[in-house]
Design a protein around this motif. Structure first.
Motif, mmCIF file in Angstrom:
data_model
loop_
_atom_site.group_PDB
_atom_site.id
_atom_site.type_symbol
_atom_site.label_atom_id
_atom_site.label_comp_id
_atom_site.label_asym_id
_atom_site.label_seq_id
_atom_site.Cartn_x
_atom_site.Cartn_y
_atom_site.Cartn_z
ATOM 1 N N GLY A 17 8.960 11.657 10.161
ATOM 2 C CA GLY A 17 9.170 10.633 9.149
ATOM 3 C C GLY A 17 9.678 9.325 9.696
ATOM 4 N N VAL A 18 9.674 9.206 11.016
ATOM 5 C CA VAL A 18 10.145 7.964 11.627
ATOM 6 C C VAL A 18 8.951 7.170 12.149
ATOM 7 C CG1 VAL A 18 11.485 6.976 13.518
ATOM 8 C CG2 VAL A 18 12.361 8.948 12.265
ATOM 9 N N PHE A 19 8.934 5.893 11.874
ATOM 10 C CA PHE A 19 7.904 5.014 12.414
ATOM 11 C C PHE A 19 8.426 4.426 13.712
ATOM 12 C CE2 PHE A 19 7.728 4.694 7.702
ATOM 13 C CZ PHE A 19 6.612 5.501 7.526
ATOM 14 N N PRO A 20 7.972 4.950 14.842
ATOM 15 C CA PRO A 20 8.565 4.622 16.141
ATOM 16 C C PRO A 20 8.393 3.148 16.515
ATOM 17 C CG PRO A 20 6.572 5.941 16.417
ATOM 18 C CD PRO A 20 6.870 5.908 14.967
ATOM 19 N N ALA A 21 9.403 2.621 17.194
ATOM 20 C CA ALA A 21 9.457 1.200 17.501
ATOM 21 C C ALA A 21 8.367 0.767 18.475
ATOM 22 C CB ALA A 21 10.829 0.844 18.055
ATOM 23 N N GLY A 22 8.129 1.544 19.507
ATOM 24 C CA GLY A 22 7.182 1.118 20.533
ATOM 25 C C GLY A 22 5.740 1.486 20.239
ATOM 26 N N CYS A 23 5.487 2.014 19.073
ATOM 27 C CA CYS A 23 4.162 2.508 18.708
ATOM 28 C C CYS A 23 3.094 1.421 18.792
ATOM 29 C CB CYS A 23 4.217 3.068 17.291
ATOM 30 S SG CYS A 23 2.719 3.902 16.771
ATOM 31 N N TRP B 36 8.054 -5.883 8.581
ATOM 32 C CA TRP B 36 8.828 -4.762 8.045
ATOM 33 C C TRP B 36 8.391 -4.364 6.645
ATOM 34 C CZ3 TRP B 36 10.844 -2.621 11.991
ATOM 35 C CH2 TRP B 36 11.363 -3.386 13.050
ATOM 36 N N GLY B 37 7.790 -5.292 5.923
ATOM 37 C CA GLY B 37 7.343 -4.986 4.567
ATOM 38 C C GLY B 37 6.417 -3.788 4.516
ATOM 39 N N VAL B 38 5.470 -3.759 5.434
ATOM 40 C CA VAL B 38 4.523 -2.645 5.478
ATOM 41 C C VAL B 38 5.253 -1.325 5.635
ATOM 42 C CG1 VAL B 38 2.406 -1.841 6.550
ATOM 43 C CG2 VAL B 38 3.078 -4.216 6.826
ATOM 44 N N LEU B 39 6.169 -1.297 6.590
ATOM 45 C CA LEU B 39 6.849 -0.042 6.898
ATOM 46 C C LEU B 39 7.717 0.448 5.743
ATOM 47 C CD1 LEU B 39 7.817 -0.463 10.647
ATOM 48 C CD2 LEU B 39 5.788 0.566 9.641
ATOM 49 N N ILE B 40 8.369 -0.488 5.077
ATOM 50 C CA ILE B 40 9.219 -0.101 3.953
ATOM 51 C C ILE B 40 8.368 0.462 2.816
ATOM 52 C CG2 ILE B 40 10.805 -0.967 2.189
ATOM 53 C CD1 ILE B 40 11.968 -0.791 5.039
ATOM 54 N N LEU B 41 7.308 -0.242 2.493
ATOM 55 C CA LEU B 41 6.422 0.228 1.431
ATOM 56 C C LEU B 41 5.843 1.594 1.776
ATOM 57 C CD1 LEU B 41 4.620 -3.132 0.611
ATOM 58 C CD2 LEU B 41 6.115 -1.845 -0.923
ATOM 59 N N LEU B 42 5.477 1.734 3.030
ATOM 60 C CA LEU B 42 4.894 2.984 3.493
ATOM 61 C C LEU B 42 5.893 4.123 3.374
ATOM 62 C CD1 LEU B 42 2.097 3.305 4.741
ATOM 63 C CD2 LEU B 42 3.244 3.672 6.904
ATOM 64 N N SER B 43 7.085 3.834 3.800
ATOM 65 C CA SER B 43 8.124 4.852 3.776
ATOM 66 C C SER B 43 8.407 5.280 2.332
ATOM 67 C CB SER B 43 9.379 4.289 4.431
ATOM 68 O OG SER B 43 10.344 5.278 4.635
ATOM 69 N N VAL B 107 -1.517 2.763 2.464
ATOM 70 C CA VAL B 107 -1.377 3.971 3.279
ATOM 71 C C VAL B 107 -2.614 4.252 4.137
ATOM 72 C CG1 VAL B 107 -1.167 6.490 3.173
ATOM 73 C CG2 VAL B 107 0.434 5.061 1.907
ATOM 74 N N PRO B 108 -3.809 4.254 3.543
ATOM 75 C CA PRO B 108 -4.982 4.511 4.398
ATOM 76 C C PRO B 108 -5.188 3.454 5.476
ATOM 77 C CG PRO B 108 -5.635 3.995 2.127
ATOM 78 C CD PRO B 108 -4.173 4.188 2.116
ATOM 79 N N LEU B 109 -4.800 2.240 5.175
ATOM 80 C CA LEU B 109 -4.928 1.170 6.163
ATOM 81 C C LEU B 109 -4.048 1.451 7.373
ATOM 82 C CD1 LEU B 109 -6.101 -1.757 6.681
ATOM 83 C CD2 LEU B 109 -3.849 -2.545 5.921
ATOM 84 N N VAL B 110 -2.804 1.764 7.113
ATOM 85 C CA VAL B 110 -1.881 2.046 8.207
ATOM 86 C C VAL B 110 -2.294 3.317 8.936
ATOM 87 C CG1 VAL B 110 0.511 2.450 8.838
ATOM 88 C CG2 VAL B 110 -0.013 0.895 6.988
ATOM 89 N N ALA B 111 -2.752 4.301 8.185
ATOM 90 C CA ALA B 111 -3.215 5.534 8.810
ATOM 91 C C ALA B 111 -4.355 5.235 9.775
ATOM 92 C CB ALA B 111 -3.664 6.520 7.737
ATOM 93 N N TRP B 112 -5.268 4.388 9.351
ATOM 94 C CA TRP B 112 -6.383 3.996 10.211
ATOM 95 C C TRP B 112 -5.866 3.298 11.461
ATOM 96 C CZ3 TRP B 112 -8.363 -0.371 12.433
ATOM 97 C CH2 TRP B 112 -9.660 -0.261 12.966
#
Lengths: 125, 125
Positions: A17-23, B36-43, B107-112
């Motif tokens: 559930g963590v989005f890694p920093a260096g990804c 960071w917006g993407v990651l927060i929304l995703l989370s 979500v699918p965008l980030v997954a891709w």
DNA sequence: AGGGGTACGCACTTTTAGGTAAGGTACTAA
DNA sequence: TTAGTACCTTACCTAAAAGTGCGTACCCCT
């Protein structure tokens, strides 16, 4: 009115559930979701276009940023450049297979933003 | 190998094919697609979460940026804040209906991006 | 002969997003 | 008494993104 609280599928492989920093996906996302990157990809989703056309369509973009954005997306293998050695110069840009895959996900996102932007931006402040 | 050249549907209302400079969707897109917006929304697409949990999951975010991002997204009506007047403080964040709609596209965008990032970033330079 | 279109590259400056660090509250646990 | 937790705010500063302006090469149109 109430918060939805739906779990949502999230088919991602972030086991902990963590989005890694260096990804590396962070870098790619930065390119894709950059101010002008989105618009260029979106524009090209309608088919091959040349420099001057892209410049017109992405209103407000500077030539420098257009060049830079195109270069980045090309390096990422999302768009391809076809320069014809004619006078005056003619260069066509188009999506690669990968870029097209991406645009299929990007287009609905931007469409949604476009449809909801006015309500959202006005509704606040 | 060859460029696809598929016209692509593009169900957008940009009649003249120009993405206007002052368009509110540009602002909204900036919020959504911010680093960071993407990651927060995703989370949050996985359900309600509290401050400290978001901080952990979006690895590398500073408290300042977390606060700022959450505030922006809240003003945009994409997430909602539930502060409980307990000690120690407990604040839960969740997606609103609009935010959830959005996450279904995001979500699918980030997954891709996650699936293709490694190939893309390594394959160049 | 002069101006304009096309597709850039380069240097310089400005703007902004983001990082760093500190402080603040209202408690609890050691 | 000191430390620690949870949730922030504020001030300051830097690095990266983006804007501005200039130059180029070649040809066309007037």
């Amino acid at each position: 009115m109430e918060a939805p609280l739906h779990p949502a599928p999230l088919p991602l492989s972030f086991s902990d559930g963590v989005f890694p920093a260096g990804c590396p996906s962070r870098t790619l996302l930065d390119h894709i979701t950059s101010k002008w990157g989105v618009l260029i990809l979106l524009s090209l989703s309608e088919g091959e276009q040349r420099w001057s056309e892209l410049r017109r369509r992405a209103e407000g973009i500077s030539e420098k940023m257009l060049a830079q954005t195109l270069k980045t997306l090309e390096l990422d293998g999302l768009i391809s450049r076809h320069a014809q050695p004619v006078i005056p110069p003619r260069v066509d840009y188009s999506l690669t297979e990968k870029g097209f895959e991406l645009s299929k996900l990007l287009v609905p996102l931007v469409a949604w933003a476009f449809d909801n932007a006015e309500d959202i931006i006005n509704g606040k402040r």
